[in-house]
Scaffold this motif. Sequence first.
Motif, PDB file in Angstrom:
ATOM      1  N   THR A   6     -18.314  46.542  83.070  1.00  0.00           N
ATOM      2  CA  THR A   6     -17.098  46.603  82.256  1.00  0.00           C
ATOM      3  C   THR A   6     -15.903  46.837  83.172  1.00  0.00           C
ATOM      4  OG1 THR A   6     -17.321  48.983  81.918  1.00  0.00           O
ATOM      5  CG2 THR A   6     -18.256  47.541  80.220  1.00  0.00           C
ATOM      6  N   GLN A  63     -18.759  42.400  80.556  1.00  0.00           N
ATOM      7  CA  GLN A  63     -19.230  41.221  81.294  1.00  0.00           C
ATOM      8  C   GLN A  63     -20.697  41.429  81.694  1.00  0.00           C
ATOM      9  OE1 GLN A  63     -17.519  38.323  82.072  1.00  0.00           O
ATOM     10  NE2 GLN A  63     -15.892  39.065  80.710  1.00  0.00           N
ATOM     11  N   VAL A  71     -10.354  40.960  84.084  1.00  0.00           N
ATOM     12  CA  VAL A  71     -11.486  40.177  83.550  1.00  0.00           C
ATOM     13  C   VAL A  71     -11.452  38.781  84.182  1.00  0.00           C
ATOM     14  CG1 VAL A  71     -12.447  39.085  81.480  1.00  0.00           C
ATOM     15  CG2 VAL A  71     -11.653  41.466  81.382  1.00  0.00           C
ATOM     16  N   ASP A 124     -22.842  42.241  74.811  1.00  0.00           N
ATOM     17  CA  ASP A 124     -22.646  40.854  75.240  1.00  0.00           C
ATOM     18  C   ASP A 124     -21.183  40.514  75.487  1.00  0.00           C
ATOM     19  OD1 ASP A 124     -25.433  39.326  74.847  1.00  0.00           O
ATOM     20  OD2 ASP A 124     -25.214  40.922  73.376  1.00  0.00           O
ATOM     21  N   GLY A 125     -20.297  41.236  74.828  1.00  0.00           N
ATOM     22  CA  GLY A 125     -18.869  41.017  75.044  1.00  0.00           C
ATOM     23  C   GLY A 125     -18.293  39.827  74.308  1.00  0.00           C
ATOM     24  N   ASP A 126     -19.128  39.076  73.574  1.00  0.00           N
ATOM     25  CA  ASP A 126     -18.596  37.925  72.846  1.00  0.00           C
ATOM     26  C   ASP A 126     -18.007  38.372  71.505  1.00  0.00           C
ATOM     27  OD1 ASP A 126     -21.203  38.598  72.023  1.00  0.00           O
ATOM     28  OD2 ASP A 126     -21.573  36.606  71.206  1.00  0.00           O
ATOM     29  N   ARG A 183     -14.252  37.223  86.724  1.00  0.00           N
ATOM     30  CA  ARG A 183     -14.997  36.017  86.343  1.00  0.00           C
ATOM     31  C   ARG A 183     -14.804  34.902  87.380  1.00  0.00           C
ATOM     32  NH1 ARG A 183     -17.414  35.632  81.618  1.00  0.00           N
ATOM     33  NH2 ARG A 183     -17.211  33.354  81.611  1.00  0.00           N
ATOM     34  N   THR A 221     -14.002  39.250  77.150  1.00  0.00           N
ATOM     35  CA  THR A 221     -13.560  40.640  76.999  1.00  0.00           C
ATOM     36  C   THR A 221     -13.932  41.454  78.246  1.00  0.00           C
ATOM     37  OG1 THR A 221     -15.633  41.417  76.039  1.00  0.00           O
ATOM     38  CG2 THR A 221     -14.043  40.427  74.518  1.00  0.00           C
ATOM     39  N   ARG A 268     -24.523  45.766  82.597  1.00  0.00           N
ATOM     40  CA  ARG A 268     -23.347  45.614  81.725  1.00  0.00           C
ATOM     41  C   ARG A 268     -22.142  46.077  82.534  1.00  0.00           C
ATOM     42  NH1 ARG A 268     -20.557  49.172  78.191  1.00  0.00           N
ATOM     43  NH2 ARG A 268     -19.664  48.223  76.324  1.00  0.00           N
ATOM     44  N   ILE A 316     -24.527  40.746  82.939  1.00  0.00           N
ATOM     45  CA  ILE A 316     -25.245  39.842  83.849  1.00  0.00           C
ATOM     46  C   ILE A 316     -26.718  39.987  83.497  1.00  0.00           C
ATOM     47  CG2 ILE A 316     -25.782  39.309  86.255  1.00  0.00           C
ATOM     48  CD1 ILE A 316     -23.094  40.628  86.982  1.00  0.00           C
ATOM     49  N   SER A 354     -18.347  35.734  77.968  1.00  0.00           N
ATOM     50  CA  SER A 354     -17.503  36.762  77.365  1.00  0.00           C
ATOM     51  C   SER A 354     -16.049  36.729  77.845  1.00  0.00           C
ATOM     52  CB  SER A 354     -18.088  38.139  77.688  1.00  0.00           C
ATOM     53  OG  SER A 354     -17.116  39.131  77.481  1.00  0.00           O
ATOM     54  N   LEU A 414     -22.617  34.358  84.754  1.00  0.00           N
ATOM     55  CA  LEU A 414     -22.092  35.264  83.741  1.00  0.00           C
ATOM     56  C   LEU A 414     -22.254  34.645  82.364  1.00  0.00           C
ATOM     57  CD1 LEU A 414     -18.690  36.309  85.373  1.00  0.00           C
ATOM     58  CD2 LEU A 414     -20.868  37.526  85.473  1.00  0.00           C
TER      59      LEU A 414
END
Length: 401
Positions: free
Chosen positions: A372, A330, A308, A189-191, A312, A327, A370, A332, A325, A322
């Motif tokens: 990145t 990212q 990033v 998830d990147g969070d 975004r 980071t 995912r 989807i 995140s 999106l």
Amino acid sequence: MTAPTPAPGDWRQWAANAVAEIDAAGLRRRRRNVESTGPAQQVSVDGRAAINFCGNDYLGLAQHARLTAAFAQAAAAGAGSGASHLVTGHHPLHHALEQRLAAWTGRERALAFSSGYLANLGVVCALAGRGDAVLEDRLNHASLIDAGLLSGARFARYAHADAAALAAKLSATPARRSIVVTDGVFSMDGDLAPLPALAAASRNAGALLIVDDAHGYGVLGATGRGTLEHFGLDEAAVPLAIGTLGKAFGSYGAFVTGPAELVELVLQRARSYRYTTALPPAVAAATIAALDVLDAEPWRRARVLDLVARFRQRAATAGLVLAGSPTPIQPILLGTPDAALAASEALLARGFMVAAIRPPTVPAGTSRLRVTLSASHEDRDVDALVDALAEVLALPVRDAG
Ligand SMILES: Cc1ncc(COP(=O)(O)O)c(C=O)c1O
């Protein structure tokens, strides 16, 4: 679909039926032969040229000349370590790596493991057992979930990134000791985990907090020391941290870092440390070079975070939805496995490698791409990826067949 029951003893048919079930659910995994062909995440995927937008080489270090030179030089003396650390496999380069990792993370002691999966199994199982409790974020990496289950402790998951839910579980547990384990950056998830609140809840309950910062080290924080640096948390708040070396470090392996007594106990007890072959010393040499590069080339961190922001901003303009995140991860979200697979294949046809992530890696209904980003990506490739995503996600979903 339920596969027909084969005759007793027909293991070959049994396995074929089980794989057919996985396939029918859209969950079959197929490996692709991926080979690096250029510096900007250029790869050959089963012979087809593409830009890799789903690896974890966030800083572009895997092909860095200092890492490959250190690796080659050490490998000239031998390819493998030949034994586990506690027999004859512990090489001076492993020792040097541990000292560098302890200093780099600002902790008393570090212990190197042969992979992140093994580190997570080893650390959690060394510190928790029958009579204890292990509490984990429900979206933790599979290796942490497996570790909690294997430990023999009471195992519970709390709602994702929810410190109040954790506090409630901590106050309800009858266990004599509790260990709280969370990803620092959630891998799919990147969070970020709400570490200050998790640390407070853990401290109030006398629980030990362990953070797996596999995706934070090297990327987050003013000097790349990860989510702990990002949040300004010290050893009192987060006694133990785990890092993996196959992601931003561009190498391979993992480590745990923290107070000497806890690390020594892990060394004494962790079965995944004791009963496995030590990393090839050349891998340790490459990681030491990575630590040098991380500090010598801070622009890499700034660059990936700039990309990033670029991704975004352009994705928002293109109307892509999106997650929140901050980071290089990212995601989807597309929902079904078939939708994620179809999008991944359509992107590959356009020269972008973005893997479809499906259950059980992510919860049912949240299959995703995912994406990145890496410091070594080119601006134009990021822009072209956004264009391709906008085009592909407007396509009707293919029948997975
Ligand atoms: C959060 C997290 N922890 C641990 C691991 C496992 O590390 P390794 O690949 O070194 O086994 C991964 C990914 O692979 C991860 O994303």
